[in-house]
Design a protein around this motif. Sequence first.
Motif, PDB file in Angstrom:
ATOM      1  N   ARG A   1       0.818  -1.216   0.000  1.00 56.88           N
ATOM      2  CA  ARG A   1       0.000   0.000   0.000  1.00 56.88           C
ATOM      3  C   ARG A   1       0.851   1.265   0.000  1.00 56.88           C
ATOM      4  NH1 ARG A   1      -5.382   0.995   0.808  1.00 56.88           N
ATOM      5  NH2 ARG A   1      -5.814  -1.223   0.788  1.00 56.88           N
ATOM      6  N   ALA A   2       1.953   1.239   0.780  1.00 48.01           N
ATOM      7  CA  ALA A   2       2.785   2.436   0.890  1.00 48.01           C
ATOM      8  C   ALA A   2       3.550   2.722  -0.402  1.00 48.01           C
ATOM      9  CB  ALA A   2       3.766   2.266   2.047  1.00 48.01           C
ATOM     10  N   ASP A   3       3.813   1.648  -1.190  1.00 42.74           N
ATOM     11  CA  ASP A   3       4.561   1.835  -2.444  1.00 42.74           C
ATOM     12  C   ASP A   3       3.693   2.445  -3.531  1.00 42.74           C
ATOM     13  OD1 ASP A   3       6.710   0.378  -1.323  1.00 42.74           O
ATOM     14  OD2 ASP A   3       5.662  -1.491  -1.797  1.00 42.74           O
ATOM     15  N   ALA A   4       2.390   2.173  -3.470  1.00 44.74           N
ATOM     16  CA  ALA A   4       1.516   2.579  -4.579  1.00 44.74           C
ATOM     17  C   ALA A   4       0.162   3.047  -4.056  1.00 44.74           C
ATOM     18  CB  ALA A   4       1.354   1.401  -5.540  1.00 44.74           C
ATOM     19  N   PRO A   5       0.151   4.178  -3.350  1.00 44.16           N
ATOM     20  CA  PRO A   5      -1.116   4.627  -2.743  1.00 44.16           C
ATOM     21  C   PRO A   5      -2.227   4.891  -3.754  1.00 44.16           C
ATOM     22  CG  PRO A   5       0.624   6.283  -2.504  1.00 44.16           C
ATOM     23  CD  PRO A   5       1.271   5.041  -2.995  1.00 44.16           C
ATOM     24  N   ALA A   6      -1.901   5.405  -4.925  1.00 45.01           N
ATOM     25  CA  ALA A   6      -2.952   5.703  -5.910  1.00 45.01           C
ATOM     26  C   ALA A   6      -3.549   4.416  -6.461  1.00 45.01           C
ATOM     27  CB  ALA A   6      -2.387   6.557  -7.040  1.00 45.01           C
ATOM     28  N   LEU A   7      -2.682   3.426  -6.769  1.00 43.53           N
ATOM     29  CA  LEU A   7      -3.161   2.143  -7.285  1.00 43.53           C
ATOM     30  C   LEU A   7      -4.036   1.445  -6.246  1.00 43.53           C
ATOM     31  CD1 LEU A   7      -3.156  -0.139  -9.409  1.00 43.53           C
ATOM     32  CD2 LEU A   7      -1.047  -0.994  -8.392  1.00 43.53           C
ATOM     33  N   PHE A   8      -3.562   1.415  -4.999  1.00 44.52           N
ATOM     34  CA  PHE A   8      -4.351   0.767  -3.943  1.00 44.52           C
ATOM     35  C   PHE A   8      -5.659   1.523  -3.697  1.00 44.52           C
ATOM     36  CE2 PHE A   8      -2.213  -2.854  -1.900  1.00 44.52           C
ATOM     37  CZ  PHE A   8      -1.054  -2.889  -2.655  1.00 44.52           C
ATOM     38  N   GLY A   9      -5.604   2.845  -3.852  1.00 43.53           N
ATOM     39  CA  GLY A   9      -6.823   3.637  -3.703  1.00 43.53           C
ATOM     40  C   GLY A   9      -7.858   3.255  -4.752  1.00 43.53           C
ATOM     41  N   LEU A  10      -7.396   3.092  -6.003  1.00 44.87           N
ATOM     42  CA  LEU A  10      -8.301   2.699  -7.089  1.00 44.87           C
ATOM     43  C   LEU A  10      -8.860   1.298  -6.828  1.00 44.87           C
ATOM     44  CD1 LEU A  10      -9.489   3.379  -9.911  1.00 44.87           C
ATOM     45  CD2 LEU A  10      -7.494   2.247 -10.897  1.00 44.87           C
ATOM     46  N   ILE A  11      -7.976   0.383  -6.377  1.00 45.99           N
ATOM     47  CA  ILE A  11      -8.407  -0.986  -6.074  1.00 45.99           C
ATOM     48  C   ILE A  11      -9.476  -0.966  -4.973  1.00 45.99           C
ATOM     49  CG2 ILE A  11      -7.659  -3.199  -5.102  1.00 45.99           C
ATOM     50  CD1 ILE A  11      -4.935  -2.709  -6.531  1.00 45.99           C
ATOM     51  N   ASP A  12      -9.266  -0.140  -3.930  1.00 48.27           N
ATOM     52  CA  ASP A  12     -10.247  -0.022  -2.846  1.00 48.27           C
ATOM     53  C   ASP A  12     -11.591   0.449  -3.375  1.00 48.27           C
ATOM     54  OD1 ASP A  12      -8.387  -0.799  -1.005  1.00 48.27           O
ATOM     55  OD2 ASP A  12      -7.921   1.227  -0.279  1.00 48.27           O
ATOM     56  N   GLU A  13     -11.521   1.433  -4.277  1.00 45.74           N
ATOM     57  CA  GLU A  13     -12.744   2.009  -4.814  1.00 45.74           C
ATOM     58  C   GLU A  13     -13.538   0.959  -5.599  1.00 45.74           C
ATOM     59  OE1 GLU A  13     -13.805   5.905  -7.515  1.00 45.74           O
ATOM     60  OE2 GLU A  13     -11.754   5.703  -6.779  1.00 45.74           O
ATOM     61  N   VAL A  14     -12.814   0.190  -6.445  1.00 38.73           N
ATOM     62  CA  VAL A  14     -13.466  -0.859  -7.223  1.00 38.73           C
ATOM     63  C   VAL A  14     -13.977  -1.956  -6.278  1.00 38.73           C
ATOM     64  CG1 VAL A  14     -13.103  -2.656  -8.959  1.00 38.73           C
ATOM     65  CG2 VAL A  14     -12.103  -0.393  -9.293  1.00 38.73           C
ATOM     66  N   ALA A  15     -13.174  -2.287  -5.267  1.00 39.51           N
ATOM     67  CA  ALA A  15     -13.563  -3.329  -4.307  1.00 39.51           C
ATOM     68  C   ALA A  15     -14.872  -2.957  -3.623  1.00 39.51           C
ATOM     69  CB  ALA A  15     -12.458  -3.542  -3.278  1.00 39.51           C
ATOM     70  N   ALA A  16     -15.005  -1.696  -3.235  1.00 38.71           N
ATOM     71  CA  ALA A  16     -16.224  -1.251  -2.547  1.00 38.71           C
ATOM     72  C   ALA A  16     -17.435  -1.440  -3.454  1.00 38.71           C
ATOM     73  CB  ALA A  16     -16.078   0.209  -2.127  1.00 38.71           C
ATOM     74  N   VAL A  17     -17.261  -1.159  -4.750  1.00 40.09           N
ATOM     75  CA  VAL A  17     -18.371  -1.295  -5.699  1.00 40.09           C
ATOM     76  C   VAL A  17     -18.808  -2.759  -5.830  1.00 40.09           C
ATOM     77  CG1 VAL A  17     -18.968  -1.124  -8.160  1.00 40.09           C
ATOM     78  CG2 VAL A  17     -17.825   0.782  -7.007  1.00 40.09           C
ATOM     79  N   VAL A  18     -17.848  -3.683  -5.832  1.00 37.66           N
ATOM     80  CA  VAL A  18     -18.224  -5.092  -6.004  1.00 37.66           C
ATOM     81  C   VAL A  18     -18.457  -5.782  -4.651  1.00 37.66           C
ATOM     82  CG1 VAL A  18     -17.004  -5.229  -8.206  1.00 37.66           C
ATOM     83  CG2 VAL A  18     -15.860  -6.024  -6.134  1.00 37.66           C
ATOM     84  N   GLY A  19     -18.427  -5.018  -3.577  1.00 43.83           N
ATOM     85  CA  GLY A  19     -18.819  -5.549  -2.273  1.00 43.83           C
ATOM     86  C   GLY A  19     -17.760  -6.359  -1.554  1.00 43.83           C
ATOM     87  N   THR A  20     -16.526  -5.900  -1.593  1.00 42.72           N
ATOM     88  CA  THR A  20     -15.481  -6.601  -0.861  1.00 42.72           C
ATOM     89  C   THR A  20     -14.450  -5.573  -0.413  1.00 42.72           C
ATOM     90  OG1 THR A  20     -13.967  -8.493  -0.939  1.00 42.72           O
ATOM     91  CG2 THR A  20     -14.081  -7.138  -2.919  1.00 42.72           C
ATOM     92  N   ARG A  21     -13.370  -6.053   0.231  1.00 41.65           N
ATOM     93  CA  ARG A  21     -12.310  -5.122   0.589  1.00 41.65           C
ATOM     94  C   ARG A  21     -11.171  -5.234  -0.420  1.00 41.65           C
ATOM     95  NH1 ARG A  21      -7.905  -7.598   2.833  1.00 41.65           N
ATOM     96  NH2 ARG A  21      -8.203  -9.733   3.571  1.00 41.65           N
ATOM     97  N   GLY A  22     -10.222  -4.323  -0.356  1.00 44.46           N
ATOM     98  CA  GLY A  22      -9.116  -4.321  -1.312  1.00 44.46           C
ATOM     99  C   GLY A  22      -8.115  -5.440  -1.055  1.00 44.46           C
TER     100      GLY A  22
END
Length: 434
Positions: free
Chosen positions: A150-171
């Motif tokens: 997460r610390a290496d790629a905050p923007a990528l993990f942020g996008l993954i979190d956002e998509v994860a929330a939409v499909v009903g799971t965590r990143g």
Amino acid sequence: MSTSAGAVGAVGETTQPCPQCGAEIRADGRFTVWCAGCDWNVDPGQPVAEHGKLERRRRRLTRRHGERLLGEVAAGETLRPRRDAAGIAAHLLALAVHGVTVALAVGAVWFLVTGWGGAGVVLGVFLAVLAWTLRPRFSELPDDRPLLGRADAPALFGLIDEVAAVVGTRGVDTVAVSAELNASVTTYGIRGRRLLTLGLPLWEILTPQERIAVLGHELGHYSNGDTRHGLIIGNALRSLSIWRYFVAPTPDPTLVEAFVNLVYLVPRSLLQGLLALLDRLTLRATQRAEYLADSMAARAGSTEAAASVMNRFLVLDSAETMLRREANAQQVGRGRRGTADREPWQGLWERLRAHMASIPETEYERQRRVAALRGHSVDATHPPTHLRRTCLLTGPPLSAAVTPDAGTESRISTELAAASRTVAQRIVKHGLAH
Ligand SMILES: [Zn+2]
Ligand SMILES: [Zn+2]
């Protein structure tokens, strides 16, 4: 692996008459020349190696399941993550296999504790070793590819979190960057931490919106419980394969060994049957899981983006051919010479993108027809791509729940830059790994 690209020829179109129906064919020298009118030469690839009877049956079943699921969707049924009778049976069978391992471990402890005047210790140790060999394994993080936290790629993990929330799971906990033309999810460690593997060659040829669709598909596998299910079933399959190895026949047997081979025939057939049964029972659930993951892809990235990812899958062979060509040229010394300011791997992704953009529509259409002819799929677990695409396009199109913004996109590519360089170097130097 079949490749779609023909001989390496001059870029540019030529025309010739179709030898079968005489219609005018426009041909791009880099791709297979074929006739859209009569399907002449539509599938010149070496015929898929003659599969065994079992494999052929499995393929037929896969296709039938795929078509039936598609029928359900077309009839207005929404796909839900449910386990049907076969799925539950597979689960119970897998648990029974693990139950045997547990029983062996318990037996080992019992013999070791009671001792039985020495003999029990020997038996106890034997059972303990057996149970240890058969134990379920949790995979570890791979050590042969760049890993990002997460610390290496905050923007990528942020996008993954956002998509994860939409499909009903965590990143996810870790992102691995690989040289594959694919993306995948799995869990690692005893606590079931999550690993997303992004194949850079795939990632690089996708538009930002298509990337969101791919993330939606992969994360959808978590929200549907596919990875947990996969862990239980996968370990049971592994356990059964080890048992089968124990009773495998000795080649060139002596008289005694021949007798043992004969005695083992019964457990061997039983194990073979169990392995086939477990595979058969999970086939339908696996297909359903893929269609479901596709619907998550559409929900996150839009139906349009999810469908255009399918189109890209149709011509992935061509991307593979192009990357292999770059690697081969480098290995035989005919590649781009590195210069003071430019190494041969530099610009690899730009060249790949340019290649993909230059694939003519006739090649897509040819691959679509080949897919329908062969029942082509990305790999053994996914339903045929053309069925997945049809399934997606059935029903009202969804608009994207997550849309990329230019700022995030450029931050993500900065975060991936080092890993991207490593993977490009590796491909040019060692070719595509499988
Ligand atoms: Zn023709
Ligand atoms: Zn999938």
